[in-house]
Design a protein around this motif. Structure first.
Motif, short mmCIF file in Angstrom:
data_model
loop_
_atom_site.label_atom_id
_atom_site.label_comp_id
_atom_site.label_asym_id
_atom_site.label_seq_id
_atom_site.Cartn_x
_atom_site.Cartn_y
_atom_site.Cartn_z
N GLU A 219 13.94 1.21 9.03
CA GLU A 219 13.92 2.66 8.91
C GLU A 219 12.79 3.20 9.79
OE1 GLU A 219 15.56 4.82 6.63
OE2 GLU A 219 16.88 3.33 5.73
N GLU A 220 12.93 4.46 10.20
CA GLU A 220 11.88 5.06 11.02
C GLU A 220 10.64 5.28 10.16
OE1 GLU A 220 11.15 8.91 13.98
OE2 GLU A 220 13.06 8.60 12.95
N TYR A 224 1.66 6.80 6.75
CA TYR A 224 0.62 5.82 7.08
C TYR A 224 -0.15 5.49 5.82
CZ TYR A 224 -3.44 3.68 9.30
OH TYR A 224 -4.44 2.81 9.67
N CYS A 225 -0.21 4.19 5.48
CA CYS A 225 -0.93 3.73 4.31
C CYS A 225 -2.39 3.46 4.71
CB CYS A 225 -0.29 2.47 3.72
SG CYS A 225 -1.18 1.80 2.29
N LYS A 226 -3.31 4.29 4.21
CA LYS A 226 -4.73 4.11 4.56
C LYS A 226 -5.30 2.86 3.91
CE LYS A 226 -5.90 8.96 5.38
NZ LYS A 226 -6.81 10.07 5.01
N THR A 227 -4.76 2.48 2.75
CA THR A 227 -5.27 1.30 2.07
C THR A 227 -4.95 0.04 2.85
OG1 THR A 227 -4.93 2.44 -0.05
CG2 THR A 227 -5.30 0.05 -0.12
N CYS A 228 -3.69 -0.09 3.27
CA CYS A 228 -3.25 -1.27 4.03
C CYS A 228 -3.48 -1.09 5.53
CB CYS A 228 -1.78 -1.56 3.78
SG CYS A 228 -1.36 -1.88 2.06
N GLN A 234 9.98 5.39 4.30
CA GLN A 234 10.21 5.96 2.97
C GLN A 234 10.45 4.87 1.93
OE1 GLN A 234 9.81 8.90 1.99
NE2 GLN A 234 9.96 10.28 3.74
N LEU A 235 11.15 3.81 2.31
CA LEU A 235 11.40 2.73 1.35
C LEU A 235 10.13 1.97 1.02
CD1 LEU A 235 14.79 1.32 2.68
CD2 LEU A 235 14.41 2.80 0.71
N CYS A 236 9.23 1.82 2.00
CA CYS A 236 7.97 1.13 1.73
C CYS A 236 7.14 1.88 0.70
CB CYS A 236 7.16 0.98 3.02
SG CYS A 236 7.86 -0.16 4.23
N ARG A 237 7.23 3.22 0.70
CA ARG A 237 6.42 4.02 -0.20
C ARG A 237 6.74 3.74 -1.66
NH1 ARG A 237 6.52 10.18 0.82
NH2 ARG A 237 4.86 9.99 -0.73
N VAL A 238 8.00 3.47 -1.96
CA VAL A 238 8.41 3.32 -3.36
C VAL A 238 8.28 1.88 -3.84
CG1 VAL A 238 9.96 5.28 -3.19
CG2 VAL A 238 10.84 2.99 -2.70
N ARG A 240 6.37 -1.64 -4.96
CA ARG A 240 5.15 -1.92 -5.69
C ARG A 240 4.02 -2.40 -4.77
NH1 ARG A 240 6.83 -5.85 -10.48
NH2 ARG A 240 8.03 -6.77 -8.76
N THR A 241 4.38 -2.83 -3.58
CA THR A 241 3.36 -3.30 -2.65
C THR A 241 2.35 -2.20 -2.34
OG1 THR A 241 5.01 -4.75 -1.65
CG2 THR A 241 2.97 -4.39 -0.42
N HIS A 242 2.81 -0.94 -2.29
CA HIS A 242 1.93 0.18 -1.96
C HIS A 242 1.67 1.06 -3.17
CE1 HIS A 242 2.16 -0.66 2.36
NE2 HIS A 242 3.44 -0.94 2.17
N SER A 243 1.88 0.54 -4.37
CA SER A 243 1.62 1.32 -5.57
C SER A 243 0.12 1.62 -5.69
CB SER A 243 2.10 0.55 -6.80
OG SER A 243 1.79 1.25 -7.98
N GLY A 244 -0.20 2.91 -5.88
CA GLY A 244 -1.58 3.32 -6.01
C GLY A 244 -2.34 3.43 -4.71
N HIS A 245 -1.68 3.17 -3.60
CA HIS A 245 -2.35 3.26 -2.30
C HIS A 245 -2.41 4.72 -1.83
CE1 HIS A 245 -1.50 -1.20 -1.06
NE2 HIS A 245 -2.14 -1.07 -2.21
N LYS A 246 -3.36 4.98 -0.96
CA LYS A 246 -3.50 6.31 -0.38
C LYS A 246 -2.63 6.41 0.85
CE LYS A 246 -7.00 9.73 0.88
NZ LYS A 246 -8.46 9.99 1.08
N ILE A 247 -1.55 7.16 0.73
CA ILE A 247 -0.56 7.27 1.80
C ILE A 247 -0.52 8.72 2.27
CG2 ILE A 247 1.87 7.03 2.40
CD1 ILE A 247 2.07 4.80 0.38
N THR A 248 -0.56 8.92 3.57
CA THR A 248 -0.52 10.25 4.17
C THR A 248 0.63 10.33 5.16
OG1 THR A 248 -2.02 9.62 5.96
CG2 THR A 248 -3.01 10.49 3.94
#
Length: 541
Positions: A219-220, A224-228, A234-238, A240-248
């Motif tokens: 997917e396009e 941007y995940c500031k934590t990682c 969009q699929l990465c956001r949902v 658990r790998t990025h749960s609680g991460h700061k995403i902008t």
């Protein structure tokens, strides 16, 4: 016209920024490693192949079905075998098909692939999917393509699927991301399949998708995940790998990083005179280092020759020590000069940064500019806190020839004094500051000392920390008069002899009292004493 010539010169000077650290050639389909360095896709597969990985998250190595495949991986029995269906091959490629030593089908704990980065000389973890989980650096590809056009770096483009020797390519396929001769194009685009509908293009060395795609979900990327510190879709956001991460949103990351890079680059371009001045100073330091080193070698040679044949073997070792020290300093100074040359307008790093700033694709810019900004930031910091990487003085190479002959086997250069040890029992602050210290038991003697002090409770000034100094202090104590009341002072001391200055002692913090009554503070311990203690102190009577 002048601006056009300047841009062309800048493009020519950036070639070293566009070379793959593995093959030392222009990047071809570069991948971004987790350590932010880049490497050609084909080179990465070759490196992993040398490490024993097979099908490392890319394409199956038995048959060429993508531009990453090389003629050497093609089976000689290919013409006599039935090719798998193209759709099935595409599914295998997109799923990260592959095996490596030790992995079994359905393994609960698959092996994690490690990649030896040739740039930082460290092993980076690629994860289970290997190269299939890495982003492609599209911005770097565009810069390489513009560079090739500006300097006319070209030559015939060869078919990527031919047996050796390959024929010249006549067609390209954006969907397959490969260049073909006429025969190979027909072979890999058989009639009656989806690939037969691929539109041929002119042959090229770079096939780029329209946008940066998530290697996990195709997917396009939109965030941007500031934590990682990684672009996500969009699929990465949902997940658990990025749960609680700061995403902008990627737009915010794009604008913030572009502003930082622009500001740093503007500072460097606005201080070209400073860069040139520091380069001249470094070159002068190199000349002084060569002269001083030569003088030190001559002095050592005269002294050692005067000792006769007994010292001949020792003389060679001492000269070798000086030579190594001189070469090390010259190497460090030369490297510093090269580093500063890269900051000049029109140089490789600056030119590369200017080209990256032309990038309008936001995800691609964020991907390419992060590692570049780190380099620019380090260069900016080095420019602001400039000092030569090595001293031109060789005073530590002086020899003491007054020693007895029985010590000749241990003859060596004079050593600077070791770091003094603060005597916390005798150090205090009142209306005066009394600092006392001693040298470690086996330290070379010190002829005199330098005491430095400053207040820590005042606002910091721009630039390097400013210390006040008391030079050539004889003995192992110093008295600082008229300190500010109710203030915190930090003090340090170092010794000096014929070899030069030694290391500083540990900092000691002293608090002057705000009112009558003596307070002595060392570290976090506060001791209150009566003023008459001062009258009994021999140094203050």
């Amino acid at each position: 016209m002048a601006a056009k010539r300047g841009t062309k010169t800048s493009m020519k000077n950036m070639e070293k920024e566009l070379l793959c650290p593995v093959c030392q050639e222009m990047y071809k389909q570069p991948l971004v490693l987790p350590c932010t360095h880049n490497v050609c896709q084909a080179c990465a597969r070759e490196v992993l192949g040398q490490q024993g990985y097979i099908g490392h998250g890319g394409d199956p190595s038995s048959e060429p079905t993508s531009p990453a495949s090389t003629p050497s991986t093609r089976s000689p029995r290919l013409s006599r075998r039935t090719l798998p269906k193209p759709d099935r091959l595409d599914r295998l490629l997109k799923s990260g098909f592959g095996t490596y030593p030790g992995r079994k089908r359905g393994a609960l704990h698959p092996q994690v692939i490690m990649f030896p980065c040739p740039a930082c000389q460290g092993d980076v973890e690629l994860g289970e999917r290997g190269l299939a989980g890495l982003f492609r650096n599209l911005t770097l590809e565009r810069v390489v393509e513009r560079y090739r056009q500006s300097v006319s770096v070209g030559g015939a483009i060869l078919c990527q699927l031919c047996k050796p020797p390959p024929l010249e390519a006549t067609k390209g396929c954006t969907e397959c991301r490969a260049t073909f001769c006429n025969e190979c194009f027909k072979l890999f685009h058989p009639w009656g399949t989806q690939k037969a509908q691929h539109e041929p293009t002119l042959p090229t060395l770079s096939f780029r998708p329209k946008g940066l795609m998530c290697p996990d979900h195709k997917e396009e990327v939109t965030h941007y995940c500031k934590t990682c510190q990684r672009l996500v879709c969009q699929l990465c956001r949902v997940r658990r790998t990025h749960s609680g991460h700061k995403i902008t949103p990627v737009l915010s990351a794009y604008q913030a990083l572009k502003d930082k890079l622009t500001k740093s680059l503007t500072y460097i371009l606005g201080n070209q005179d400073t860069v040139q001045t520091q380069i001249c100073e470094l070159e002068e330091t190199v000349r002084h280092t060569e002269v001083s080193g030569q003088q030190a070698k001559e002095e050592v040679s005269q002294l050692v020759r005067g000792l006769g044949a007994v010292l001949e073997e020792k003389r060679a070792s001492l000269l070798q020590a000086i030579e190594e020290c001189q070469q090390e300093r010259l190497a460090r100074l030369s490297a510093q000069i090269q580093e500063h040359r890269s900051l000049l307008d029109g140089s490789g790093l600056v030119g590369y940064a200017q080209e990256v700033l032309k990038e309008t694709d936001q995800p691609c810019f964020v991907q390419a500019a992060k590692q570049l900004h780190n380099r620019i930031a380090r260069a900016t910091e080095a420019l602001q806190t400039f000092r030569p990487a090595a001293s031109s003085s060789f005073r530590h190479c002086q020899l003491d020839v007054g020693r007895e002959m029985k010590l000749l086997t241990e003859l060596n250069f004079l050593r600077v004094p070791e770091a003094p040890v603060i005597d916390t029992q005798r150090t205090f602050a009142y209306d005066q500051i009394f600092l006392c210290w001693r040298l470690p038991p086996h330290s070379p003697p010190a002829w005199h000392y330098t005491v430095e002090f400053r207040r820590t409770d005042v606002p910091a000034q721009p630039g390097p920390t400013r210390w006040q100094r008391r030079e050539e202090v004889r003995g192992t104590s110093a008295l600082l008069e008229n300190p500010d009341t109710g203030s915190v002072y930090v003090l340090r001391v170092r010794g000096c002899n014929k070899a030069g200055y030694g290391e500083y002692s540990e900092d000691v913090h002293l608090h002057t009292p705000p009112a009558p009554g003596m307070i002595r503070t060392v570290g976090t311990t506060v001791v209150r004493r009566m003023p008459q203690w001062r009258r009994h102190h021999p140094s203050l009577s």
